[in-house]
Every structure is written in C-alpha cells, then in structure tokens.
Design a protein around this motif. Structure first.
Motif, short mmCIF file in Angstrom:
data_model
loop_
_atom_site.label_atom_id
_atom_site.label_comp_id
_atom_site.label_asym_id
_atom_site.label_seq_id
_atom_site.Cartn_x
_atom_site.Cartn_y
_atom_site.Cartn_z
N MET A 1 0.86 -1.19 0.00
CA MET A 1 0.00 0.00 0.00
C MET A 1 0.89 1.24 0.00
O MET A 1 1.80 1.34 0.80
CB MET A 1 -0.90 -0.03 1.25
N THR A 2 0.63 2.13 -0.93
CA THR A 2 1.45 3.33 -1.01
C THR A 2 1.02 4.36 0.03
O THR A 2 -0.10 4.32 0.53
CB THR A 2 1.36 3.95 -2.41
N THR A 6 -2.89 5.47 1.35
CA THR A 6 -3.24 5.38 2.77
C THR A 6 -3.80 6.71 3.27
O THR A 6 -4.83 6.74 3.95
CB THR A 6 -2.00 4.99 3.59
N VAL A 7 -3.14 7.79 2.92
CA VAL A 7 -3.59 9.12 3.36
C VAL A 7 -4.97 9.42 2.81
O VAL A 7 -5.85 9.90 3.54
CB VAL A 7 -2.57 10.20 2.95
N LEU A 8 -5.20 9.15 1.52
CA LEU A 8 -6.49 9.42 0.91
C LEU A 8 -7.61 8.62 1.57
O LEU A 8 -8.69 9.13 1.83
CB LEU A 8 -6.45 9.13 -0.59
N ILE A 9 -7.34 7.35 1.84
CA ILE A 9 -8.36 6.51 2.47
C ILE A 9 -8.64 6.97 3.90
O ILE A 9 -9.80 7.05 4.32
CB ILE A 9 -7.94 5.03 2.42
N VAL A 10 -7.61 7.32 4.65
CA VAL A 10 -7.81 7.79 6.03
C VAL A 10 -8.58 9.11 6.05
O VAL A 10 -9.51 9.28 6.85
CB VAL A 10 -6.45 7.93 6.75
N VAL A 11 -8.23 10.03 5.14
CA VAL A 11 -8.95 11.30 5.07
C VAL A 11 -10.41 11.07 4.68
O VAL A 11 -11.32 11.68 5.24
CB VAL A 11 -8.25 12.28 4.09
N GLY A 12 -10.64 10.17 3.73
CA GLY A 12 -12.01 9.84 3.33
C GLY A 12 -12.82 9.28 4.48
O GLY A 12 -13.98 9.66 4.68
N LEU A 13 -12.22 8.39 5.27
CA LEU A 13 -12.93 7.83 6.43
C LEU A 13 -13.17 8.89 7.50
O LEU A 13 -14.21 8.90 8.15
CB LEU A 13 -12.15 6.65 6.99
N PHE A 14 -12.20 9.79 7.68
CA PHE A 14 -12.37 10.89 8.63
C PHE A 14 -13.54 11.79 8.21
O PHE A 14 -14.36 12.17 9.05
CB PHE A 14 -11.07 11.70 8.71
N LEU A 15 -13.61 12.10 6.93
CA LEU A 15 -14.71 12.93 6.43
C LEU A 15 -16.05 12.20 6.57
O LEU A 15 -17.07 12.82 6.87
CB LEU A 15 -14.47 13.32 4.98
N ALA A 16 -16.04 10.88 6.37
CA ALA A 16 -17.28 10.11 6.53
C ALA A 16 -17.76 10.17 7.98
O ALA A 16 -18.95 10.29 8.23
CB ALA A 16 -17.05 8.66 6.09
N GLY A 17 -16.84 10.12 8.92
CA GLY A 17 -17.21 10.28 10.33
C GLY A 17 -17.75 11.67 10.61
O GLY A 17 -18.68 11.85 11.40
N SER A 36 -19.82 14.99 1.95
CA SER A 36 -20.04 13.67 1.35
C SER A 36 -19.27 13.54 0.04
O SER A 36 -18.66 12.51 -0.22
CB SER A 36 -21.53 13.45 1.06
N ILE A 37 -19.31 14.58 -0.77
CA ILE A 37 -18.58 14.55 -2.05
C ILE A 37 -17.08 14.45 -1.80
O ILE A 37 -16.38 13.67 -2.46
CB ILE A 37 -18.93 15.80 -2.89
N GLY A 38 -16.59 15.20 -0.84
CA GLY A 38 -15.16 15.14 -0.51
C GLY A 38 -14.74 13.78 -0.02
O GLY A 38 -13.69 13.25 -0.41
N ALA A 39 -15.56 13.17 0.85
CA ALA A 39 -15.24 11.85 1.36
C ALA A 39 -15.24 10.82 0.24
O ALA A 39 -14.34 9.98 0.15
CB ALA A 39 -16.25 11.45 2.45
N VAL A 44 -12.48 7.04 -3.26
CA VAL A 44 -12.35 6.49 -4.62
C VAL A 44 -10.93 6.68 -5.14
O VAL A 44 -10.35 5.75 -5.72
CB VAL A 44 -13.39 7.14 -5.56
N ALA A 45 -10.36 7.85 -4.92
CA ALA A 45 -8.99 8.10 -5.39
C ALA A 45 -8.00 7.15 -4.70
O ALA A 45 -7.10 6.61 -5.34
CB ALA A 45 -8.60 9.55 -5.13
N GLY A 46 -8.17 6.94 -3.40
CA GLY A 46 -7.27 6.03 -2.68
C GLY A 46 -7.39 4.61 -3.16
O GLY A 46 -6.40 3.92 -3.38
N VAL A 47 -8.62 4.14 -3.37
CA VAL A 47 -8.83 2.77 -3.83
C VAL A 47 -8.35 2.60 -5.27
O VAL A 47 -7.74 1.59 -5.62
CB VAL A 47 -10.31 2.37 -3.67
#
Length: 54
Positions: A1-2, A6-17, A36-39, A44-47
């Motif tokens: 995992m690059t 990792t950063v994109l996925i963590v930020v997305g999950l933070f925004l979802a919370g 919601s759009i930002g998350a 999507v970008a991270g995955v």
C-alpha cells in the motif's frame, strides 16, 4: 500500500465520520453534501491508486 493511498483513504474515512456528526447536529444540508462529495472523492482516489498501481 502506497503512502498517498493510505492518506487518501484515512482522510475519506475521517470525512465520513464528520458527515455522521454533522447530520446528528442538524448542520446545513449543503455542508453535509459537500463533505459527502469530498469523502467519496478521497476514498475512490485512494482505492483507485491501490488497484491501478499495485
């Protein structure tokens, strides 16, 4: 995992919370939609980076 994935996925999950928290506090709908759009974009970008470049 690059690192960027990792950063994109963590930020997305933070925004979802944050979305859940904002909905519970009756924040304006436009703010919830923007979050919601930002998350979704971060997740999507991270995955996509994981799938394309692994």
């Amino acid at each position: 995992m690059t690192g960027l994935s990792t950063v994109l996925i963590v930020v997305g999950l933070f925004l979802a919370g944050g979305i859940y928290s904002f909905v519970k506090q009756d924040m304006p709908k436009s703010l919830v939609v923007l979050l919601s759009i930002g998350a979704a974009m971060c997740l999507v970008a991270g995955v996509m980076r994981l799938e394309v470049w692994s």
